[in-house]
Design a protein around this motif. Structure first.
Motif, PDB file in Angstrom:
ATOM      1  N   GLN A  44      40.915  57.479  55.059  1.00 17.82           N
ATOM      2  CA  GLN A  44      41.648  56.588  56.336  1.00 17.82           C
ATOM      3  C   GLN A  44      40.456  57.409  57.681  1.00 17.82           C
ATOM      4  OE1 GLN A  44      43.735  61.069  56.852  1.00 17.82           O
ATOM      5  NE2 GLN A  44      42.149  62.425  55.962  1.00 17.82           N
ATOM      6  N   ASP A  45      41.210  56.848  58.607  1.00 15.80           N
ATOM      7  CA  ASP A  45      39.945  56.969  59.520  1.00 15.80           C
ATOM      8  C   ASP A  45      39.426  58.363  60.422  1.00 15.80           C
ATOM      9  OD1 ASP A  45      38.709  56.082  62.303  1.00 15.80           O
ATOM     10  OD2 ASP A  45      40.127  55.180  63.331  1.00 15.80           O
ATOM     11  N   PRO A  46      38.238  58.472  60.091  1.00  7.95           N
ATOM     12  CA  PRO A  46      38.106  60.456  60.945  1.00  7.95           C
ATOM     13  C   PRO A  46      39.114  60.166  62.402  1.00  7.95           C
ATOM     14  CG  PRO A  46      36.234  58.954  60.153  1.00  7.95           C
ATOM     15  CD  PRO A  46      37.212  57.997  59.863  1.00  7.95           C
ATOM     16  N   THR A  47      38.570  59.229  62.890  1.00 12.25           N
ATOM     17  CA  THR A  47      38.503  59.444  64.414  1.00 12.25           C
ATOM     18  C   THR A  47      40.626  59.594  64.211  1.00 12.25           C
ATOM     19  OG1 THR A  47      38.937  56.875  64.831  1.00 12.25           O
ATOM     20  CG2 THR A  47      36.985  58.024  65.024  1.00 12.25           C
ATOM     21  N   ASP A  48      41.100  58.628  63.752  1.00 15.29           N
ATOM     22  CA  ASP A  48      42.601  58.826  63.650  1.00 15.29           C
ATOM     23  C   ASP A  48      42.998  58.994  62.653  1.00 15.29           C
ATOM     24  OD1 ASP A  48      45.443  58.470  64.474  1.00 15.29           O
ATOM     25  OD2 ASP A  48      45.398  56.407  64.233  1.00 15.29           O
ATOM     26  N   PRO A  49      42.519  60.406  61.979  1.00 16.26           N
ATOM     27  CA  PRO A  49      43.329  61.172  60.532  1.00 16.26           C
ATOM     28  C   PRO A  49      44.643  61.061  60.535  1.00 16.26           C
ATOM     29  CG  PRO A  49      43.234  63.150  61.993  1.00 16.26           C
ATOM     30  CD  PRO A  49      42.308  61.473  62.625  1.00 16.26           C
TER      31      PRO A  49
END
Length: 110
Positions: A44-49
């Motif tokens: 997953q994208d750490p900036t958009d969990p």
């Protein structure tokens, strides 16, 4: 140059995909779900969990599916037991009628 058939593909981060791919959801179990969940979390994208409510909804759906599969298995066993009981009942009816005939024949004076 010939091209060999593809037997396995490489997924995210070089992980091999399962041989179960393309067989439908019916063959997936709890272990497969955990693998999917951990892969989803790892990628997953750490900036958009992923939203926690979405993950809880997925867990609830999997739990419900697991319960339904258990119920299906139990109902299948009950159905098989019902068939066995019906066969036993039919044999007992035949046995009772045979005993009744033998009893009535032996009770008749000669």
């Amino acid at each position: 140059m010939s091209i060999a058939s593809v037997t396995a593909t490489t997924g995210v981060n070089g992980a091999k995909t399962s041989d179960k791919a393309g067989q439908g959801w019916g063959n997936l179990g709890a272990e497969d779900f955990v693998k999917l969940l951990t892969t989803q979390l790892n990628n997953q994208d750490p900036t958009d969990p992923v939203d926690n409510s979405q993950m809880l909804a997925q867990l609830a759906q999997f739990s419900s599916l697991s319960t339904q599969n258990d119920m299906k298995d139990s109902l299948g066993k009950i159905s098989a037991q019902g068939d066995t009981l019906a066969q036993i009942s039919a044999k007992l009816d035949t046995l009772n009628s045979t005993v009744a005939k033998l009893t009535s024949t032996s009770a008749t004076p000669a």
